[in-house]
Design an enzyme around this catalytic site. Structure first.
Site, PDB file in Angstrom:
ATOM      1  N   ASP A 166      70.049  34.943  43.613  1.00 11.66           N
ATOM      2  CA  ASP A 166      68.633  34.631  43.400  1.00 11.66           C
ATOM      3  C   ASP A 166      68.090  33.776  44.550  1.00 11.66           C
ATOM      4  OD1 ASP A 166      69.772  32.142  42.952  1.00 11.66           O
ATOM      5  OD2 ASP A 166      69.141  31.989  40.871  1.00 11.66           O
ATOM      6  N   GLU A 169      70.415  31.145  45.636  1.00 13.86           N
ATOM      7  CA  GLU A 169      71.727  31.583  46.102  1.00 13.86           C
ATOM      8  C   GLU A 169      72.809  31.303  45.066  1.00 13.86           C
ATOM      9  OE1 GLU A 169      71.205  29.576  49.787  1.00 13.86           O
ATOM     10  OE2 GLU A 169      70.233  31.309  50.685  1.00 13.86           O
ATOM     11  N   GLU A 325      63.022  18.624  50.827  1.00  8.79           N
ATOM     12  CA  GLU A 325      63.319  19.744  49.941  1.00  8.79           C
ATOM     13  C   GLU A 325      63.176  19.322  48.485  1.00  8.79           C
ATOM     14  OE1 GLU A 325      66.510  23.187  50.325  1.00  8.79           O
ATOM     15  OE2 GLU A 325      67.479  21.297  49.756  1.00  8.79           O
TER      16      GLU A 325
END
Length: 374
Positions: A166, A169, A325
């Protein structure tokens, strides 16, 4: 209720454009993060396509075009492998996962030498969608990407039903809702924008309908989209299927239920988790996912929610205006945080995808310096 710190959004948008364009490689590739040990030296089709879409929406036309040129170069470079994959699938003897196209490439368009969770289909659909959106937004002739688009369409049509990793990962044994959505968006956009024409365009449209039908039939539980077929969990990436990908009609009950599930289960004070079982760096909230959720809310007409989510994402920038992130605070699995730091170092900062999604949501809301100063 937690109050989101006020930030200078105008300055952050300027900073985000500069981060993306200054770090872009001369050949158009976007580094995922220039200093993060596990990402350094690689460009992802998925992340890069959303980066290019954010840059395009923010008026960085040359930057986005250069990225799409790079993607076309990479696809054409591996044309023989794509033909082998398609021929094997057509013959009923599909190639093993290790022979499929990877999610990320080195800047020169080659496969990486290190092990990675590579077989992911979503990025190729996302590229077709982003290239088509960029061409339409800026009246660009998409013919320059036509050969690569044709190869990409054939690749997706041959392989879309296969399980793969996905967005995150993980779970290569599953068929994921967001992956199906990216493929459907890409196939439809390629046909509608003229990236492919004639009989191939008709097959792309028909393929998009088949993928969407599978998504709506098998990846829905309790009225909302789910992380993968056979699961009842939600994933924040599903917001993208409402907007910007436009696979799910924003006015539909499916969109309403999916928005409600993502908001109720994955949002805390404006920050959005990937999924409830996340342990990566302790399972923090991702600014880029707040922006995806904000885009979905904007699509259903709730600008207040969209602006609130944008402001939270912007508030995660560090003193140098760099967006990470993910962030600490309200971690889902804090016991795993140090394990990842020991393995890969601190959280990726800057992450170009985070900067791009802030640009994309701000553009969707029509925010300019005059409004931001108000």
């Amino acid at each position: 209720m937690t109050t989101t710190p006020r930030v200078d959004l105008g300055a952050l948008l300027d900073r985000s454009r500069a981060v993306i364009t200054s770090l872009q490689e001369p050949n158009g590739a976007y580094p995922a993060s220039p200093s993060f040990s596990a990402y350094r030296g690689y460009c992802w089709f998925r992340d890069g396509s959303f980066i290019a879409d954010g840059a395009s929406a923010a008026g960085e036309v040359a930057s986005a075009s250069a990225f799409h040129d790079w993607c076309a170069m990479v696809v054409n470079l591996h044309a023989d492998r794509i033909r082998d994959i398609v021929e094997a699938a057509d013959a009923g003897t599909p190639l093993p996962d290790k022979h499929m196209l990877p999610a990320r490439f080195t800047f020169d368009g080659e496969f990486g030498a290190d092990d990675w969770w590579d077989f992911q289909l979503d990025g190729y659909g996302t590229w077709l969608w982003a290239a088509a959106a960029h061409a339409e937004r800026h009246a660009i002739d998409p013919a320059r990407w036509a050969d690569a688009a044709a190869l990409t369409v054939e690749y997706l049509l041959s392989s879309w039903e296969r399980p793969c990793y996905d967005w995150w990962e993980e779970h290569d044994e599953a068929v994921h809702g967001s992956t199906l959505g990216c493929i459907a968006a890409g196939l439809r956009a390629a046909a509608d924008a003229g990236l492919v024409t004639g009989e191939r365009a008709e097959r792309a449209r028909a393929g998009a309908e088949d993928v969407t039908a599978r998504l709506e039939r098998d990846a829905v539980v309790d009225g909302h989209l789910v992380k993968w077929i056979g699961s009842d969990a939600v994933d924040a990436s599903l917001s993208s299927l409402i907007a910007p990908l436009g696979v799910v009609d924003p006015s539909s009950p499916l969109a309403a239920a999916t928005l409600r599930a993502v908001s109720d289960q994955l949002e805390v004070d404006g920050g959005v988790y990937r999924f409830r079982a996340d342990t990566f760096f302790g399972g923090g909230r991702w600014p880029l996912l707040s922006c995806f959720l904000g885009l979905a809310y904007a699509a259903v007409g709730d600008r207040t929610e969209a602006r609130r989510l944008l402001e939270w994402a912007a508030s995660t920038a560090d003193g140098a205006g760099m967006l990470p992130e993910q962030v600490d605070g309200h971690l889902l699995a804090p016991e795993y945080r140090q394990e990842w730091i020991d393995r890969w170092g601190p959280v990726a900062t800057p992450l170009l995808w985070s900067h791009a999604m802030v640009l994309r949501l701000a553009a969707e809301l029509g925010l300019d310096r005059a409004e931001l100063a108000a």
